[in-house]
Structures are given as C-alpha cells and as structure tokens.
Design an enzyme around this catalytic site. Structure first.
Site, PDB file in Angstrom:
ATOM      1  N   ASP A  63       0.822  -1.133   0.023  1.00 31.06           N
ATOM      2  CA  ASP A  63       0.152  -0.025   0.058  1.00 31.06           C
ATOM      3  C   ASP A  63       1.003   1.203   0.151  1.00 31.06           C
ATOM      4  O   ASP A  63       1.976   1.382   0.685  1.00 31.06           O
ATOM      5  CB  ASP A  63      -1.095  -0.024   1.322  1.00 31.06           C
ATOM      6  CG  ASP A  63      -1.860   1.143   1.086  1.00 31.06           C
ATOM      7  OD1 ASP A  63      -2.790   0.966   0.186  1.00 31.06           O
ATOM      8  OD2 ASP A  63      -1.903   2.079   1.803  1.00 31.06           O
ATOM      9  N   THR A  64       0.641   2.078  -0.652  1.00 36.02           N
ATOM     10  CA  THR A  64       1.327   3.504  -1.003  1.00 36.02           C
ATOM     11  C   THR A  64       0.435   4.540  -0.703  1.00 36.02           C
ATOM     12  O   THR A  64      -0.668   4.764  -1.107  1.00 36.02           O
ATOM     13  CB  THR A  64       1.912   3.416  -2.435  1.00 36.02           C
ATOM     14  OG1 THR A  64       2.504   2.493  -2.780  1.00 36.02           O
ATOM     15  CG2 THR A  64       2.673   4.796  -2.653  1.00 36.02           C
TER      16      THR A  64
END
Length: 202
Positions: free
Chosen positions: A76-77
């Site tokens: 996840d960014t």
C-alpha cells in the site's frame, strides 16, 4: 508448504493487487513467479502515513491469505505531508486540492510491504522524498481531466509523462514512488522465504 521450482529457484508468490504498475514491477524480481490475486479491502486512513500504509497492506495481504497457502505479498502506498495523509482522490476537486498542497513542497511517499510465508508475517516500509515545483494550473487541470489521478496515492503516478515537469527532485527509491520498492521486496523474499528467517506467527 511453499511451492518452489527447484530447477531455477523461482517461487510462486501471490501478489494481492490489481495495480498494473505493481504487476509490471514484480517482473523485475527474478525469483518470483507471480500469481495475481486482486482483493477487496476497506482501506483506512490514520494520522500517520506509515501507519496508514502498513494497516492497508496488511488488510490486503490477509484478505488474499485466506484464499491461498502460497506466500502472499501485498503493498500500500500513501503520500504524507506534514500531518496530512494523501490517499487516492475521490473527486476532481480533491485531486486539484492535493496538487495545490503538494506543489512547492517536499512530500514523503511511503509504501508498506506485507509478506506472509509459511504462517509467518513480515512487514517493512520504504520512504522516498519527492519535491514538486510551483503549481502549474494548466498542467494540473489537464492531468486531472484525463482521469489519471483517481487510482493513485497523492493523485499522481511518477511515471506519467504529463506530471514529470512538476517533479524537481527525488531522494530515495524511485520504484517506491511507483508503488513497489523492488530492492526492499527482493531482500525480504531472499531473507524470509529463501533463507527462512523468522517473523511473527499469524
């Protein structure tokens, strides 16, 4: 048990994502034969970019892990600036607002990596600093009108040609900003899957 190709040291690993960018980047890691598994997870936002990314990566990874015994990678960014956390914009107005906040400033891109193998979980994160130049109204509005920002943390993909003129400096892993820190991920696989170092039990 881990499914290993003993002839060439390639491992079947589930990649819990629908992101075409991450699908492309995982191909750069030679020991991985990816099994793509898009997952649905209700993402959360906290007051910390790193915590937000770690929680969401874990939610995606655990969702996939319930469906397979293979090792699972999830990512996840998010983008952090001061005490604000920028995920994916939901509207054009929100996307423009993100650019107004980010332009002329240096922000942090955090990608969390979740890796589950043989019932054990490993979690790491990578940070990269990105500096934007001054707000360019025509550039930003054209980019937002194209629809490009809406599936991207912070409203942009560093690989998108129209956005490159805004970027004046990058400090850290470029691929982390794209959404998959290759060096960190490869090291995690080598240490935890190939060499069998311990993590915490799920």
């Amino acid at each position: 048990m881990t499914d290993k190709n003993t002839e060439n040291g390639v491992y079947d690993i589930v990649l819990a994502t629908a992101s075409p960018r991450r699908r492309a980047l995982i191909s750069r890691i030679a020991c991985v034969r990816p099994v793509f598994m898009p997952v649905d997870a209700d993402e959360v936002t906290t007051d910390s970019a790193e915590q937000t990314a770690r929680i969401n990566a874990r939610l995606k990874g655990e969702s996939a892990a319930r469906l397979t015994e293979l090792p699972v990678l999830a990512f996840d960014t998010v983008v952090g600036l001061d005490d604000r956390v920028f995920g994916k914009p939901r509207t054009a107005e929100e996307a423009v607002g993100m650019f107004k906040a980010l332009c002329g400033r240096t922000h942090t891109v955090v990608t969390a990596v979740y890796f589950r193998v043989n019932g054990k979980i490993f979690e790491k994160s990578e940070k990269t600093s990105v500096t934007f130049g001054a707000f360019d109204k025509d550039l930003v509005y054209n980019y937002v009108d194209s629809g490009a920002p809406f599936d991207k943390a912070g409203g942009y993909n560093i690989d998108d040609a129209p956005i490159k003129p805004l970027i004046t400096r990058i400090d850290g892993d470029y691929f982390n900003v794209v959404g998959l820190p290759i060096t960190l991920t490869e090291k995690l696989i080598e240490e935890k899957l190939i060499n069998g170092e311990d993590g915490y039990s799920a």
